[in-house]
Design a protein around this motif. Structure first.
Motif, mmCIF file in Angstrom:
data_model
loop_
_atom_site.group_PDB
_atom_site.id
_atom_site.type_symbol
_atom_site.label_atom_id
_atom_site.label_comp_id
_atom_site.label_asym_id
_atom_site.label_seq_id
_atom_site.Cartn_x
_atom_site.Cartn_y
_atom_site.Cartn_z
ATOM 1 N N HIS A 77 0.406 -1.121 -0.054
ATOM 2 C CA HIS A 77 -0.083 0.154 -0.157
ATOM 3 C C HIS A 77 0.821 1.614 -0.140
ATOM 4 N N GLU A 79 0.186 3.925 0.704
ATOM 5 C CA GLU A 79 0.369 5.364 1.619
ATOM 6 C C GLU A 79 1.232 5.015 2.670
ATOM 7 N N ASP A 81 2.301 5.652 5.903
ATOM 8 C CA ASP A 81 2.845 5.363 6.770
ATOM 9 C C ASP A 81 2.875 3.587 6.849
ATOM 10 N N HIS A 82 3.167 3.816 5.930
ATOM 11 C CA HIS A 82 3.635 2.214 5.603
ATOM 12 C C HIS A 82 4.378 2.188 4.510
ATOM 13 N N HIS A 144 -7.663 0.552 0.534
ATOM 14 C CA HIS A 144 -8.519 1.587 0.723
ATOM 15 C C HIS A 144 -8.729 2.397 -0.100
ATOM 16 N N ASP A 163 -3.589 -2.855 5.462
ATOM 17 C CA ASP A 163 -4.648 -1.435 6.538
ATOM 18 C C ASP A 163 -5.426 -2.854 6.342
ATOM 19 N N TYR A 189 -11.768 1.093 12.917
ATOM 20 C CA TYR A 189 -11.202 1.068 11.395
ATOM 21 C C TYR A 189 -11.355 1.218 10.346
ATOM 22 N N HIS A 220 -1.059 -2.626 10.947
ATOM 23 C CA HIS A 220 -2.193 -1.693 11.906
ATOM 24 C C HIS A 220 -3.429 -2.970 13.000
#
Ligand code: FEO
Length: 392
Positions: A77, A79, A81-82, A144, A163, A189, A220
Motif C-alpha cells: 500500500h 500510503e 505510514d507504510h 482503501h 490496512d 478502523y 496496524h
C-alpha cells in the motif's frame, strides 16, 4: 522494540506509536496505533513486507541491523505510514528490488520520488519463490486506496493484509489476546477508513475466501491467530442487516434543538428503538462513525444558523455522506428563528446515502405542543419502518 518472532523465519518488525492521537489530520486515535512491517527469511531470498511511518524509520533500521542482505521490499500500500520508510531501506540495501502492484508503482514514484529502476511489479496472483517459502500477491483494490494488495505466505498460511483488517491500537501484544478490545478498535478502523468502500471490500473478502489462512498479519494493530474472528466481523459490518438503532448527531445553540432531541430520544425508546446520540460540539467522530456502521436510521438535529444547518452539522453530514453507511432511513429535526432552508440543504448534502428521507420536524423557536406531537409521530414512524424491515 526488537524484532519479534511470529513463526520460524518470520518476524514482526515495526513500531508501536503510543502517542499518536490523529491520523490524516482527521481521524482520532484514542488508543494510538502501530506500523507493522514483517521480515521473512527464506532459504534463498529475504523479504521485508512494508515499512513504517517516516517518523519511526530509525527503529526499523535498527531492527534490520543484523540483516546483511535484503532481496525484496514489498509495498502492499503506497500510503506513507507504510511506504514512508522505503527510500531509507533502499538506501541501506541498494540492490533490493521494490515489489508493488503496477498501480502502486506510479503512486510511489509520485509520492516518494522512488526511481523507476527500483521496481518489480507483480500481477494479480503472481508469486515469488524465496527458496523454501512462496509469497503470492493478491490484488485487493480499494482497501482503501486503488493500488492495495495483500501477500500470502503459502507454507505458513499467513495473510499479510496491510490496512485490510487493521486496528488502530498500541499494544505490546504481538497476537490478539483480548478479542473484545480489538473488536472495538477494528470496528472504529473499519468505520473511519474502510466503510466508504464496503461494496468493493465485499468482493475482496470473497477473493481471499479460497485461501487457507491460519494467521492474518495486518499493518496496524496485533496479529490475528484466529482469522475467522476478524473476517466474520467484517462480513457483518459490510453486509449484515442494519440494527434497530437510530444514530443521532446534533448541535444545539439555545437549547431548543436539545429539548427536541431529548424528547425524541425518549419517544424512540418508548417505541422500542435504541438510540446513540452525539453532540457534534464535543463528540469523538470515530464514535459517530462506529455507530453509523449499525444504524437503521440517521436523524440529524440542527438549529438554523445563517439560513442553513449549523456548520458543525454540515461537517457531520459531509462525513456521513462520505462514509456511505448502510442506513435505510434519514430524517432531520431542529429549531429555527425566522426561516431558512435547513432541511433542503441537508437533504442535498447526502447524495451517497441510499436512504428514504422521512418528513423532517422543524420547530419555530422553542418547540411547542404540536412539535412534540410531530416528534412522537416521527419516532412511531421509524419504529414501524424498522419493524417492517425486520431490524433487530
Ligand atoms: Fe495504514 Fe492507508 O495506511
Amino acid at each position: 522494540m526488537k524484532p519479534r518472532k511470529m513463526k520460524d523465519h518470520v518476524y514482526w518488525m515495526g513500531s508501536v506509536d503510543w502517542d499518536r492521537r490523529l491520523f490524516d489530520s482527521l481521524i482520532p486515535l484514542p488508543d494510538g496505533t502501530s506500523y507493522n512491517a514483517y521480515f521473512i527469511e527464506g532459504s534463498e531470498k529475504t523479504v521485508l513486507i512494508d515499512t513504517v511511518d517516516p517518523s519511526m524509520v530509525d527503529e526499523l533500521l535498527t531492527q534490520l541491523e543484523n540483516v546483511s542482505k535484503l532481496d525484496y521490499v514489498v509495498s502492499l500500500h503506497a500510503e506513507q505510514d507504510h511506504s514512508g520508510g522505503i527510500p531509507h531501506i533502499l538506501s541501506r540495501y541498494p540492490d533490493a528490488k521494490l515489489i508493488s502492484s503496477p498501480k502502486a508503482k506510479g503512486m510511489l514514484m509520485d509520492l516518494l520520488r522512488i526511481p523507476e529502476k527500483s521496481f518489480v511489479t507483480v500481477s494479480d496472483g503472481e508469486a515469488i519463490s524465496l527458496g523454501d517459502k512462496t509469497l503470492k500477491f493478491i490484488h485487493t483494490p480499494w482497501v482503501h486506496w486503488p493500488e492495495t494488495m495483500v501477500a500470502y505466505l503459502k507454507e505458513n498460511e499467513i495473510l499479510f493484509s496491510c490496512d485490510f483488517f487493521g486496528s488502530h491500537i498500541a499494544t505490546t501484544d504481538l497476537f490478539v489476546s483480548d478479542e473484545g478490545r480489538v473488536y472495538e478498535a477494528a470496528k472504529r478502523y473499519y468505520a473511519e477508513i474502510m466503510m466508504p468502500f464496503r461494496n468493493v471490500i465485499k468482493k475482496n473478502l470473497e477473493k481471499i475466501a479460497s485461501y487457507e489462512i491460519a494467521t492474518i498479519a495486518p499493518s496496524h494493530g496485533p496479529v490475528y491467530p484466529r482469522p475467522s474472528f476478524i473476517i466474520d466481523a467484517h462480513e457483518d459490518w459490510i453486509d449484515g442487516p442494519s440494527k434497530n438503532l437510530v444514530t443521532l448527531p446534533y448541535i444545539s445553540m439555545h437549547n431548543s434543538t436539545k429539548q427536541m432531541v431529548d424528547f425524541f430520544v425518549s419517544s424512540l425508546v418508548e417505541n422500542g428503538v435504541s438510540v446513540e446520540q452525539f453532540n457534534l460540539a464535543v463528540t469523538d467522530i470515530g464514535k459517530l462513525a462506529i455507530s453509523l456502521v449499525d444504524a437503521g436510521t440517521i436523524v440529524i438535529g440542527t438549529p438554523t444558523v445563517l439560513g442553513g444547518p449549523h456548520p458543525n452539522v454540515v461537517y457531520g453530514a459531509f462525513l456521513a455522506n462520505a462514509l456511505r453507511p448502510k442506513a435505510k432511513f434519514l430524517s432531520i429535526i431542529g429549531s429555527y428563528g425566522w426561516g431558512g432552508k435547513t432541511a433542503e440543504m441537508l437533504a442535498g448534502m447526502i447524495p451517497n446515502l441510499e436512504v428514504e428521507v422521512i418528513e423532517p420536524v422543524l420547530a419555530k423557536g422553542l418547540p411547542a405542543e404540536a412539535d412534540f406531537k410531530a416528534l412522537e409521530n416521527l419516532a412511531k414512524t421509524i419504529a414501524t419502518k424498522h419493524k417492517d424491515h425486520g431490524l433487530k
